[in-house]
Design a protein around this motif. Structure first.
Motif, short mmCIF file in Angstrom:
data_model
loop_
_atom_site.label_atom_id
_atom_site.label_comp_id
_atom_site.label_asym_id
_atom_site.label_seq_id
_atom_site.Cartn_x
_atom_site.Cartn_y
_atom_site.Cartn_z
N GLU A 1 0.83 -1.19 0.00
CA GLU A 1 0.00 0.00 0.00
C GLU A 1 0.88 1.25 0.00
O GLU A 1 1.53 1.57 0.98
CB GLU A 1 -0.85 -0.03 1.28
CG GLU A 1 -2.13 0.75 1.19
CD GLU A 1 -2.88 0.64 2.52
OE1 GLU A 1 -3.63 1.57 2.81
OE2 GLU A 1 -2.71 -0.34 3.26
N GLU A 2 0.90 1.95 -1.11
CA GLU A 2 1.72 3.17 -1.23
C GLU A 2 0.96 4.34 -0.62
O GLU A 2 -0.27 4.38 -0.69
CB GLU A 2 1.99 3.42 -2.72
CG GLU A 2 3.05 4.44 -3.03
CD GLU A 2 4.48 3.97 -2.74
OE1 GLU A 2 5.01 4.39 -1.70
OE2 GLU A 2 5.06 3.20 -3.54
N SER A 3 1.69 5.28 -0.03
CA SER A 3 1.05 6.48 0.50
C SER A 3 0.34 7.22 -0.63
O SER A 3 0.95 7.52 -1.66
CB SER A 3 2.08 7.41 1.13
OG SER A 3 1.58 8.73 1.16
N PRO A 4 -0.95 7.54 -0.45
CA PRO A 4 -1.65 8.26 -1.53
C PRO A 4 -1.18 9.71 -1.65
O PRO A 4 -1.42 10.37 -2.66
CB PRO A 4 -3.12 8.20 -1.09
CG PRO A 4 -3.08 7.97 0.39
CD PRO A 4 -1.81 7.24 0.70
N LEU A 5 -0.48 10.21 -0.62
CA LEU A 5 -0.07 11.61 -0.62
C LEU A 5 1.31 11.82 -1.25
O LEU A 5 1.65 12.90 -1.71
CB LEU A 5 -0.02 12.14 0.83
CG LEU A 5 -1.33 12.10 1.60
CD1 LEU A 5 -1.11 12.50 3.05
CD2 LEU A 5 -2.35 13.04 0.95
N CYS A 6 2.13 10.74 -1.25
CA CYS A 6 3.53 10.88 -1.66
C CYS A 6 3.64 11.05 -3.18
O CYS A 6 3.06 10.30 -3.94
CB CYS A 6 4.31 9.65 -1.21
SG CYS A 6 6.03 9.70 -1.70
N ARG A 7 4.42 12.06 -3.61
CA ARG A 7 4.60 12.30 -5.05
C ARG A 7 6.03 11.98 -5.49
O ARG A 7 6.54 12.55 -6.45
CB ARG A 7 4.24 13.75 -5.37
CG ARG A 7 2.77 14.06 -5.04
CD ARG A 7 2.44 15.51 -5.35
NE ARG A 7 2.44 15.79 -6.78
CZ ARG A 7 2.29 17.02 -7.29
NH1 ARG A 7 2.13 18.05 -6.49
NH2 ARG A 7 2.31 17.19 -8.61
N SER A 8 6.68 11.05 -4.77
CA SER A 8 8.09 10.76 -5.07
C SER A 8 8.27 10.21 -6.48
O SER A 8 9.33 10.39 -7.09
CB SER A 8 8.69 9.80 -4.04
OG SER A 8 7.99 8.59 -4.03
N GLY A 9 7.25 9.55 -7.02
CA GLY A 9 7.35 9.05 -8.40
C GLY A 9 7.57 10.19 -9.37
O GLY A 9 8.41 10.10 -10.28
#
Lengths: 97, 369
Positions: B308-316
């Protein structure tokens, strides 16, 4: 993680069939595996990554690069160019300052 | 220190900046592929001192950052086992998995150890024959020879209690993936010098041919980075696209043949998912048939993972150079190195970590102003 730190090989020994070196990093000594630099000799400078010597640092190339960088400045001076005036002052761009 | 101080000379750096300003006539975007170079650039303010027309885009060259979440979750599951000593580079410990990180596994009683060299993990395996010792083998081509030697050593010593969880990634396929993206803004690439130390420069010729972009092998000290930038810009301004080596004191065209020989024996190319980016074909190494017995993924059956990836993280988006770290709404607020949402905030090569470490005060000032 791809950091490579330059150091000077101070001593070389064999450890159960693996060539190992004692490498001096500006005063700190560490054991380094020489398996990938079998031709290394005491006094050589090497680039070390996670405990492995991955390349010998080539003194002549280092001096050549520095000489090239120095000559660029001299060349601009010799041509009588004022580099900053040609393309505008090197601007402090974007970012935080 | 020799080979560091000379390449940090501020007067020569000032000359380099002047020369760069002199040759640039148009806007250009360069990508520094390696996260180590990103840190050098941000720490020294190189991006802020370049002419406005030159933009640096931070690349995906952070192995900790691109290790798939599923692999992190597997590592966490293996590290939590009673019979296991889990060894890792220090960078990995704070990387968030779906539910926790290796630090939390350790505080809950797991035997998680930071090693400086992967060979330390083999030594630990020899000292603890009653335990399974697992090494988290991540990295680009720079680190792969060290990790490969670990498996060779374990085999030579007949250690049956050693295995490696492998998540190796390769630079040229990543450049190809970025260069073939229709959204790409990158005009030239600064290749990660230490990767070339191992692999040489021949792999980059087909990329230059195919995408008509300059690729300049670049080092890590300020003068090295500036020399890489200068040469890339000179090529762009002159309409050339070539592989150039701006780091010849460490990089030979043929790379390190001894390392390449061991790599060819221990690893084979595979498709690899990159965290935040997706699967890049033929972009990774896994253990070859001969060394498959040392593969931790085969040895430990890890099922029941709820990735489950953080929905807030934009590291991609950060890793693909689509946004700067500070353009993420969570940067420095809900996401900090102590409580990261993504790996880019904790790795010593992560772009978010670089901006947090060297820019956050200036960025806060900017917000206030």
């Amino acid at each position: 993680m791809c950091l490579g730190v330059p150091g000077r090989i101070e001593a070389i020994r064999d450890e159960q069939g693996t060539p190992m070196a004692s490498v001096d990093f500006g005063g700190i000594r560490k054991d380094v595996c020489l398996a990938y630099l079998p031709e290394a000799e005491v006094g050589d400078y090497t680039l070390v990554h996670v405990g492995f010597a991955i390349t010998r640092i080539d003194e002549a190339s280092a001096l050549e690069t520095l000489e090239l960088i120095r000559s660029i400045g001299n060349l601009a001076e010799e041509l009588g160019e004022e580099p900053a005036d040609l393309a505008g002052d090197p601007v402090v761009g974007g970012g935080g300052t | 220190m020799k080979y560091l101080d000379e390449f940090n000379d501020p007067e020569l750096a000032a000359q380099q900046f002047e020369e760069i300003a002199r040759i640039v006539t148009r806007p250009w975007a360069l990508m520094e592929v390696c996260g180590g170079q990103t840190h050098s650039i941000v720490r020294n303010g190189i991006d802020q001192l370049l002419p406005e027309q030159v933009r640096l885009i931070h690349g995906p060259g952070c192995p900790v950052c691109v290790t798939p979440l599923e692999t992190i979750d597997k590592a966490l599951a293996i590290a939590a086992r009673d019979d296991t000593i889990f060894c890792s580079f220090g960078d990995m410990l704070r990387v968030p998995g779906s539910h926790h990180d290796l630090f939390q596994i350790r505080s809950a009683g797991g035997d998680v150890r930071v090693v400086y060299s992967p060979l330390d993990a083999v030594r630990i395996a020899a000292e603890h024959p009653d335990k399974e010792v697992v090494f988290f083998g991540i990295g680009f081509e720079t680190t792969a020879p060290a990790n490969a030697m670990t498996v060779v050593e374990a085999k030579r010593r007949g250690l049956t209690n050693f295995s490696m969880l492998v998540s190796h990634v390769l630079v040229p396929p990543a450049i190809a993936a970025i260069a073939s993206s229709p959204d790409t803004q990158v005009n030239a690439y600064l290749a990660a010098g230490h990767v070339n130390t191992v692999m040489g420069t021949a792999e980059y010729e087909p990329l230059v041919e195919r995408f008509k972009v300059p690729i300049v092998v670049t080092g890590f000290e300020p003068l090295d980075v500036l020399e890489g930038i200068r040469r890339a810009l000179l090529q762009l301004e002159q309409g050339r696209a070539e592989v150039e080596n701006a780091y010849p004191r460490a990089v030979k065209a043929g790379g390190n043949p001894a390392a390449q020989a061991v790599l060819a024996e221990v690893f084979e190319v595979c498709d690899r998912p990159w965290r935040g980016i997706g699967v890049i074909p033929a972009s990774g190494w896994r253990l070859s048939e001969r060394y498959r017995d040392f593969d931790a993924e085969d040895r430990f059956e890890v099922t029941d993972l709820h990735v489950e990836e953080s929905p807030l993280c934009r590291s991609g988006e950060v890793l693909q150079g689509l946004i700067k770290p500070n353009e993420c709404e969570q940067f420095g607020i809900t996401c900090t190195p102590r409580k990261p949402l993504g790996a880019t905030m904790v790795s010593s090569e992560g772009a978010c970590a670089a901006y947090y470490q060297y820019r956050r005060l200036a960025l806060q000032e900017e917000v206030r102003a």
